[in-house]
Design a protein around this motif. Structure first.
Motif, PDB file in Angstrom:
ATOM      1  N   ARG A 192       0.840  -1.194   0.000  1.00 25.88           N
ATOM      2  CA  ARG A 192       0.000   0.000   0.000  1.00 25.88           C
ATOM      3  C   ARG A 192       0.871   1.239   0.000  1.00 25.88           C
ATOM      4  O   ARG A 192       1.986   1.214   0.500  1.00 25.88           O
ATOM      5  N   PHE A 193       0.323   2.333  -0.536  1.00 31.46           N
ATOM      6  CA  PHE A 193       1.098   3.552  -0.653  1.00 31.46           C
ATOM      7  C   PHE A 193       0.420   4.686   0.094  1.00 31.46           C
ATOM      8  O   PHE A 193      -0.804   4.728   0.204  1.00 31.46           O
ATOM      9  N   ARG A 198       8.687  12.065   1.428  1.00 33.34           N
ATOM     10  CA  ARG A 198       9.857  11.246   1.163  1.00 33.34           C
ATOM     11  C   ARG A 198       9.598  10.230   0.058  1.00 33.34           C
ATOM     12  O   ARG A 198      10.466   9.436  -0.269  1.00 33.34           O
ATOM     13  N   GLY A 199       8.416  10.264  -0.524  1.00 28.40           N
ATOM     14  CA  GLY A 199       8.079   9.263  -1.516  1.00 28.40           C
ATOM     15  C   GLY A 199       8.809   9.482  -2.827  1.00 28.40           C
ATOM     16  O   GLY A 199       9.383  10.538  -3.078  1.00 28.40           O
ATOM     17  N   ARG A 225       4.864   6.941  -1.063  1.00 30.59           N
ATOM     18  CA  ARG A 225       5.865   5.934  -0.703  1.00 30.59           C
ATOM     19  C   ARG A 225       5.154   4.710  -0.138  1.00 30.59           C
ATOM     20  O   ARG A 225       4.036   4.834   0.386  1.00 30.59           O
ATOM     21  N   PRO A 226       5.798   3.545  -0.244  1.00 31.47           N
ATOM     22  CA  PRO A 226       5.150   2.341   0.301  1.00 31.47           C
ATOM     23  C   PRO A 226       5.084   2.398   1.817  1.00 31.47           C
ATOM     24  O   PRO A 226       5.984   2.923   2.468  1.00 31.47           O
ATOM     25  N   LEU A 227       4.030   1.838   2.360  1.00 29.22           N
ATOM     26  CA  LEU A 227       3.860   1.788   3.814  1.00 29.22           C
ATOM     27  C   LEU A 227       4.516   0.529   4.363  1.00 29.22           C
ATOM     28  O   LEU A 227       4.494  -0.511   3.722  1.00 29.22           O
ATOM     29  N   ASP A 228       5.082   0.658   5.551  1.00 30.44           N
ATOM     30  CA  ASP A 228       5.631  -0.521   6.209  1.00 30.44           C
ATOM     31  C   ASP A 228       4.527  -1.250   6.954  1.00 30.44           C
ATOM     32  O   ASP A 228       3.609  -0.627   7.478  1.00 30.44           O
TER      33      ASP A 228
END
Lengths: 408, 303
Positions: A192-193, A198-199, A225-228
């Motif tokens: 997921r984004f 910072r993306g 940016r991708p989520l952790d």
């Protein structure tokens, strides 16, 4: 909305039966056996009986089962209740009730299915989670009454005591202390984004929304940016005879992991029991009681290889992929070592990290020479001692340390 | 005739009873047992989504496909995966065209308002919205495949649709289906689905078919196979499923295997042929060895 009057079709299997009353009574019996049945389900069944008046017992069975049952584990309960209710009618017509072992011979008494062990039993003790207990615990060791931060000091003092010297209350306290330690858990990159400065990937939707402020002229390029996501965790705990002293402490650790890190947790001796639902109960004491009651074969022999194999083959095997797998056992296995080596090799191929906690590993001169332990060691990333709560905490810290180093 | 009652409330009137749906699925080459037929019939009649669970390869997806063929209505498929969002499942705005429209308006010195950019012209339909807006005499079948592979955030996205057969697009309003689509969800149980999702669906667990029905299915799907081959093959697979395997062969593997045997010209089960085609049945090296070791007891005496 639903007419409760009997249908006009003469072929109906249960002529003159009030469908609403039937469904409600049936749902009530299912609930008494611990199966959650909502109003939607009852309504579904009534409408199903209305839409397709059952002409045979098996028709009735399917209509009721499809309406009432919402998960696979409930089918067995349903079959038992169905068999108990309709045993006198025409069981011979129904192949599905006969197929399951619980359905026919061992069915409960006709007056109503026997209740399982009640969850709300009265232990006759005070509620455990009350303030006075903690205060009392602190007052016991009142050496310096001026120190305000009593609780953490107490806990860290207790943390080095071996498990067998701890009473139930200290265990609970330490269990909660452990829970606080599972804060920084390893993560993996999710799919997921989220929009953020910072993306690296341009986010069209956000860019366009932003351009609304500048007269639809896209001045600012927004990025995402991708989520952790927290890395999946699976913990297996040995509750056989040789692990009797550690079992309760490990249950507390599993509860901490299940609550904070969303881990799947299992106990095993000769067979595998999934404890995730039992241990996520809000109260620690209840959770551990439920879990202990659920494990039928505790303090028996150990079959590590067979249980790891069962886990790999079950539908929970998928949760092992890319997961951190923690096994708590002393490595005494009654299965042959090469069977364990084969199972561990498969486990290693699926998991991200395999960590073995051994309560004997802190003893001076310890060598991993127990048959199972020696066979499993080549497939473990780490072998850590786990005989006190302090060492359990060190296990959690060791896992959390890998947070930054391995995100792949 | 069995089960004459048609739905009273939300019933779509697509089928008249369990026997009817069994026959129609039979016509398109899909054999169902009584349980699956009841589940499909009730899902159609009550207008509720149907959640199908079962071991991999028992024909969950095939059931939805066959249902669409049997009702002669289009199948709309949504394959789930982690990170699936509203943009891939419900709808998305065509941002490129919106940007172009902005430029165009600029060059013409038009005044551009919000409502000009968020019209149906710029709306891209994704499977669920397509199922809702489907225009046709019959509602489409919407297959939400392997819902357990999507993350739990996605489940929450489905609730409005599963409950009311409607989707809300903030810029345009709520779209409600004129004819609620027939929704079939499948799951392999790799993740525990949320109770809220289960509550909104009817549930059916598909068991592996009995040997007699498996043989019947094979006769349909592999018409070229000889009768003795089919019978001994279903028997063989039944016994293989009793072995301690990493991945027990499902119906799909059985069909593949019998097709392979039949392509080799086998009319009965011979040890050599079994060994040559084992890769269609055993999908890990360990399973290959386990079945290979047990082969003497399984094949019998040979020719």
């Amino acid at each position: 909305m639903i007419s409760a009057s009997p249908s006009r079709e003469p072929a109906a299997f249960l002529p003159g039966v009030d469908r609403a009353a039937l469904a409600v009574a049936f749902a009530d019996r299912l609930r008494r056996r611990g199966m959650p049945v909502g109003l939607t389900a009852v309504q579904d069944v009534v409408r199903a009986l209305e839409a397709d008046p059952p002409t045979s017992l098996s028709r009735l069975y399917w209509a009721a089962r499809i309406g009432f049952v919402r998960r696979h584990a409930e089918i067995e309960i349903f079959d038992e209740v169905f068999a108990a209710v309709f045993r006198g009618v025409a069981v011979a017509a129904d192949p599905n009730a006969r197929r399951r072992p619980g359905g026919g011979g061992g069915a409960p008494s006709p007056t109503g299915p026997r209740l399982p062990a009640p969850s709300r039993e009265d232990r006759g003790a005070l509620p455990w989670a009350t303030l006075p207990q903690v205060v009392a615990g602190a007052a016991d060791s009142a050496a310096s009454p001026a120190v305000p931060e009593r609780l953490p000091g107490d806990v860290s003092g207790l943390a080095d005591v071996p498990f067998e010297h701890l009473d139930g209350r200290s265990m609970e306290l330490l269990g909660e202390w452990l829970r606080a330690a599972v804060a920084a858990w390893p993560v993996r990159r999710g799919r997921r984004f989220a929009v953020g400065p910072r993306g690296r990937r341009p986010a069209l939707r956000a860019t366009l929304a932003r351009s609304r402020r500048t007269g639809w002229e896209p001045f600012h390029l927004m990025r995402e940016r991708p989520l952790d996501r927290p890395r999946r965790t699976v913990m297996l705990c040995d509750v056989s005879q040789s692990m009797q002293a550690e079992a309760t402490a490990y249950l507390h650790m599993m509860r901490a992991l299940a609550l904070v890190a969303g881990a799947e947790v299992f106990a095993f001796a000769t067979s595998l029991t999934r404890l995730t639902p039992a241990l996520t109960h809000r109260s620690a004491a209840d959770a551990v009681d439920h879990a202990t009651a659920k494990v039928a074969d505790r303090f028996g022999g150990t079959r590590i290889a067979a249980n790891v194999h069962t886990l790999l083959a079950s539908h929970h095997g998928g949760t092992l992929r890319g997961a951190i797998v923690i096994i708590g056992s002393d490595g005494w296995d009654s299965d042959p070592p090469d069977a364990l080596a084969a199972a561990m090799a498969r486990l290693r191929r699926r998991a991200n990290r395999v960590i073995w906690m051994n309560p004997r590993a802190s003893a001076p001169g310890f060598e991993p020479s127990a048959g199972g332990m020696a066979a499993a060691l080549p497939y473990c990333d780490e072998l850590l001692p786990a005989d006190t709560f302090a060492s359990l905490r060190r296990v959690i810290d060791a896992i959390a340390r890998t947070r930054s180093s391995s995100t792949g | 005739m069995e089960g004459t009652g048609t739905g009273t409330g939300t019933g779509t009137g697509l089928v008249t009873g369990t026997a009817d749906i069994t026959r129609r699925l039979d016509d398109v080459g899909y054999l169902v047992d009584e349980g699956t037929a009841s589940a499909l019939f009730l899902a159609l009649t009550l207008g509720r989504p149907l959640l199908l669970e079962g071991e991999p390869g028992v024909g969950k997806t095939t059931a939805a496909k066959a249902l669409a063929r049997a009702l002669s209505t289009p199948l709309i498929r949504l394959q789930c995966y982690e990170g699936l969002t509203a943009g891939e499942a419900l709808y998305e705005w065509n941002h490129q065209r919106q940007l172009l429209a902005i430029r165009l308006a600029e060059s013409r010195h038009d005044r551009l308002r919000d409502a000009d950019l968020f019209t149906e012209e710029f709306l891209q339909e994704r499977p669920i919205l397509r199922a809702i807006r489907h225009e046709g005499p019959l509602p489409p079948v919407l297959l939400i495949d392997e819902i357990d592979r999507a993350d739990d955030e996605f489940e929450a996205l489905l609730f409005e649709f599963l409950g009311e057969a409607a989707i809300t697009i903030p810029e345009l309003g709520t779209f409600a289906a004129r004819r609620p689509p027939v929704v079939v969800l499948t799951s392999n149980r790799s993740r525990d689905l949320h109770d809220a999702l289960r509550r909104r669906c009817l549930y059916h667990w598909i068991d592996f078919p009995s040997p007699a029905r498996a043989a019947e299915i094979l006769r349909r799907s592999v018409p070229a196979a000889a009768e003795p081959l089919i019978r001994s093959a279903t028997d063989f697979v039944g016994r293989v499923r009793g072995l301690d395997l990493d991945k027990a062969p499902g119906m799909a593997e059985t069909i593949d295997w019998v097709s392979a045997l039949s392509a080799l010209g086998a009319t009965g089960l011979v040890r050599q042929d079994v060994v040559r085609t084992l890769s269609a049945l055993a999908k890990t090296p360990d399973d290959r060895r386990t079945i290979g070791d047990a082969l003497d007891g399984l094949v019998g005496t040979g020719p």
